[in-house]
Write a protein that holds these residues in place. Structure first.
Motif, PDB file in Angstrom:
ATOM      1  N   LEU A   1       6.588  -5.418  11.732  1.00  0.00           N
ATOM      2  CA  LEU A   1       6.558  -5.233  10.280  1.00  0.00           C
ATOM      3  C   LEU A   1       5.745  -6.355   9.616  1.00  0.00           C
ATOM      4  CD1 LEU A   1       9.701  -4.056   8.399  1.00  0.00           C
ATOM      5  CD2 LEU A   1       8.093  -5.621   7.357  1.00  0.00           C
ATOM      6  N   LYS A   2       5.917  -7.583  10.094  1.00  0.00           N
ATOM      7  CA  LYS A   2       5.217  -8.714   9.487  1.00  0.00           C
ATOM      8  C   LYS A   2       3.706  -8.659   9.721  1.00  0.00           C
ATOM      9  CE  LYS A   2       6.996 -12.811   8.894  1.00  0.00           C
ATOM     10  NZ  LYS A   2       7.811 -12.999   7.693  1.00  0.00           N
ATOM     11  N   THR A   3       3.280  -8.078  10.831  1.00  0.00           N
ATOM     12  CA  THR A   3       1.862  -8.132  11.184  1.00  0.00           C
ATOM     13  C   THR A   3       1.123  -6.811  10.984  1.00  0.00           C
ATOM     14  OG1 THR A   3       2.534  -7.709  13.472  1.00  0.00           O
ATOM     15  CG2 THR A   3       2.112  -9.989  12.881  1.00  0.00           C
ATOM     16  N   ALA A   4       1.859  -5.690  10.822  1.00  0.00           N
ATOM     17  CA  ALA A   4       1.183  -4.389  10.740  1.00  0.00           C
ATOM     18  C   ALA A   4       1.552  -3.573   9.512  1.00  0.00           C
ATOM     19  CB  ALA A   4       1.484  -3.568  12.000  1.00  0.00           C
ATOM     20  N   ALA A   5       2.677  -3.852   8.861  1.00  0.00           N
ATOM     21  CA  ALA A   5       3.026  -3.077   7.662  1.00  0.00           C
ATOM     22  C   ALA A   5       2.273  -3.676   6.466  1.00  0.00           C
ATOM     23  CB  ALA A   5       4.533  -3.117   7.425  1.00  0.00           C
ATOM     24  N   PRO A   6       1.604  -2.817   5.668  1.00  0.00           N
ATOM     25  CA  PRO A   6       0.728  -3.328   4.612  1.00  0.00           C
ATOM     26  C   PRO A   6       1.480  -3.847   3.381  1.00  0.00           C
ATOM     27  CG  PRO A   6       0.635  -0.926   4.668  1.00  0.00           C
ATOM     28  CD  PRO A   6       1.514  -1.348   5.802  1.00  0.00           C
TER      29      PRO A   6
ATOM     30  N   MET B   1      10.914  -6.339  13.159  1.00  0.00           N
ATOM     31  CA  MET B   1      10.468  -7.419  12.265  1.00  0.00           C
ATOM     32  C   MET B   1       9.116  -7.984  12.696  1.00  0.00           C
ATOM     33  SD  MET B   1      12.104  -7.837   9.590  1.00  0.00           S
ATOM     34  CE  MET B   1      11.089  -9.249   9.152  1.00  0.00           C
TER      35      MET B   1
ATOM     36  N   TYR C   1       0.882  -1.169   0.000  1.00  0.00           N
ATOM     37  CA  TYR C   1       0.000   0.000   0.000  1.00  0.00           C
ATOM     38  C   TYR C   1       0.923   1.224   0.000  1.00  0.00           C
ATOM     39  CZ  TYR C   1      -3.949   2.918   1.850  1.00  0.00           C
ATOM     40  OH  TYR C   1      -4.930   3.857   2.060  1.00  0.00           O
ATOM     41  N   PRO C   2       1.147   1.822  -1.188  1.00  0.00           N
ATOM     42  CA  PRO C   2       2.101   2.934  -1.272  1.00  0.00           C
ATOM     43  C   PRO C   2       1.694   4.067  -0.325  1.00  0.00           C
ATOM     44  CG  PRO C   2       1.493   2.178  -3.469  1.00  0.00           C
ATOM     45  CD  PRO C   2       0.545   1.507  -2.500  1.00  0.00           C
ATOM     46  N   GLY C   3       2.632   4.612   0.369  1.00  0.00           N
ATOM     47  CA  GLY C   3       2.336   5.681   1.328  1.00  0.00           C
ATOM     48  C   GLY C   3       2.121   5.098   2.711  1.00  0.00           C
ATOM     49  N   MET C   4       1.118   4.219   2.845  1.00  0.00           N
ATOM     50  CA  MET C   4       0.878   3.642   4.169  1.00  0.00           C
ATOM     51  C   MET C   4       1.999   2.684   4.562  1.00  0.00           C
ATOM     52  SD  MET C   4      -2.317   1.615   5.864  1.00  0.00           S
ATOM     53  CE  MET C   4      -2.063   0.849   7.478  1.00  0.00           C
TER      54      MET C   4
ATOM     55  N   HIS D   1      12.163  -2.438   2.703  1.00  0.00           N
ATOM     56  CA  HIS D   1      11.301  -3.540   2.265  1.00  0.00           C
ATOM     57  C   HIS D   1      11.126  -3.444   0.756  1.00  0.00           C
ATOM     58  CE1 HIS D   1       8.263  -6.618   2.246  1.00  0.00           C
ATOM     59  NE2 HIS D   1       8.190  -6.662   3.560  1.00  0.00           N
TER      60      HIS D   1
ATOM     61  N   GLU E   1       3.649   3.240   8.090  1.00  0.00           N
ATOM     62  CA  GLU E   1       3.547   2.238   9.150  1.00  0.00           C
ATOM     63  C   GLU E   1       4.938   1.772   9.581  1.00  0.00           C
ATOM     64  OE1 GLU E   1       0.664   1.676  10.489  1.00  0.00           O
ATOM     65  OE2 GLU E   1       1.413   0.215  11.929  1.00  0.00           O
TER      66      GLU E   1
ATOM     67  N   ARG F   1       6.296   4.410  11.818  1.00  0.00           N
ATOM     68  CA  ARG F   1       5.713   4.355  13.168  1.00  0.00           C
ATOM     69  C   ARG F   1       6.372   3.238  13.984  1.00  0.00           C
ATOM     70  NH1 ARG F   1       0.819   6.272  10.484  1.00  0.00           N
ATOM     71  NH2 ARG F   1       0.247   4.226   9.681  1.00  0.00           N
TER      72      ARG F   1
END
Lengths: 85, 154
Positions: B117-122, B114, B54-57, B82, B61, B64
């Motif tokens: 990132l695996k559970t919250a980055a889109p 990590m 999801y570009p931008g998000m 990533h 994320e 954050r």
């Protein structure tokens, strides 16, 4: 409320479009309401949102829970659980 | 105030370059921990993973998560990169570099980034299979949620 919706991964494939602008009825207050509303828009939406409890929603590119209001949203992302990393 | 360096890109990255960027010209860093995630072939069945984001998000994320890691573990530096697009087995997908005065903070910082990132980055992975079929979308793993939750209950 006019809002831009963006879809990703298998949600995007089943709805068969990456994004769209929609005018939402006033009855749509929370992220969960939005998913229920979208499910009524056609077979693709129904297939994508068959199990709304697994679907993730982001308002203005930040995660929100399904019980959170979407008022003031410019962009709402709808997607499956994330699998990056 | 330390700010994370975050990038989402199609092209490969160079680990040593990123380490050098974090350590150049400073004498307060005692530990650098790096993590690199690679594409597996899953026993020969996979020809590629296709990474959608999801570009931008995705960047927002990751930023954050990086800021939280810096604050929580008092990191001196944090870089996360990533990749997206089609990635063949053996190629890199993700890289995290964490620097700190001592090793435990650097290990924890990289691990924390990590797990979130695996559970919250889109980002989402789609499999491309050896037999030419498109394969399916990779399912989220409960083990990844548990790995994330251990940071919350601590």
């Amino acid at each position: 409320m006019k809002v831009k919706l963006v879809y990703f991964a298998w949600v995007r494939e089943r709805i068969d479009k990456p994004e769209e602008d929609l005018d939402l009825p006033d009855s749509v207050v929370t992220a969960g309401d939005l998913l229920q509303h979208l499910k009524t828009l056609g077979d693709g939406y129904e297939a994508a949102l068959q199990y709304p409890e697994v679907i993730r929603v982001a308002v203005n590119q930040e995660h929100v829970d399904h019980d959170e209001p979407i008022a003031g949203a410019r962009e709402i992302g709808i997607f499956p659980p994330m699998t990056g990393g | 105030m330390t700010t994370p360096t975050i990038r989402v890109q199609r092209e490969n990255f160079d680990l040593q370059t990123e380490i050098d960027r974090l350590t150049a010209g400073r004498a307060d860093i005692g530990a650098v921990v790096t993590f690199t995630g690679l594409c597996r072939d899953e026993g020969g069945s996979l020809t590629a993973l296709e990474l959608e984001h999801y570009p931008g998000m995705a960047e927002a994320e990751m930023r954050r998560i990086g800021e939280e890691a810096i604050s929580r573990f008092s990191l001196l530096g944090l870089t996360a990169v990533h990749r997206y697009g089609k990635i063949a087995p053996g190629e890199t997908i993700v890289m995290v570099v964490a620097s700190a005065p001592h090793r435990q903070a650097a290990f924890d910082g990289a691990s924390f980034v990590m797990d979130f990132l695996k559970t919250a980055a889109p980002f989402w992975k789609k499999e491309h299979l050896q037999d030419g079929s498109a394969g399916g979308w990779v399912s989220a793993k409960d083990a990844d949620d548990r790995a994330r939750d251990k940071w919350i209950t601590r």
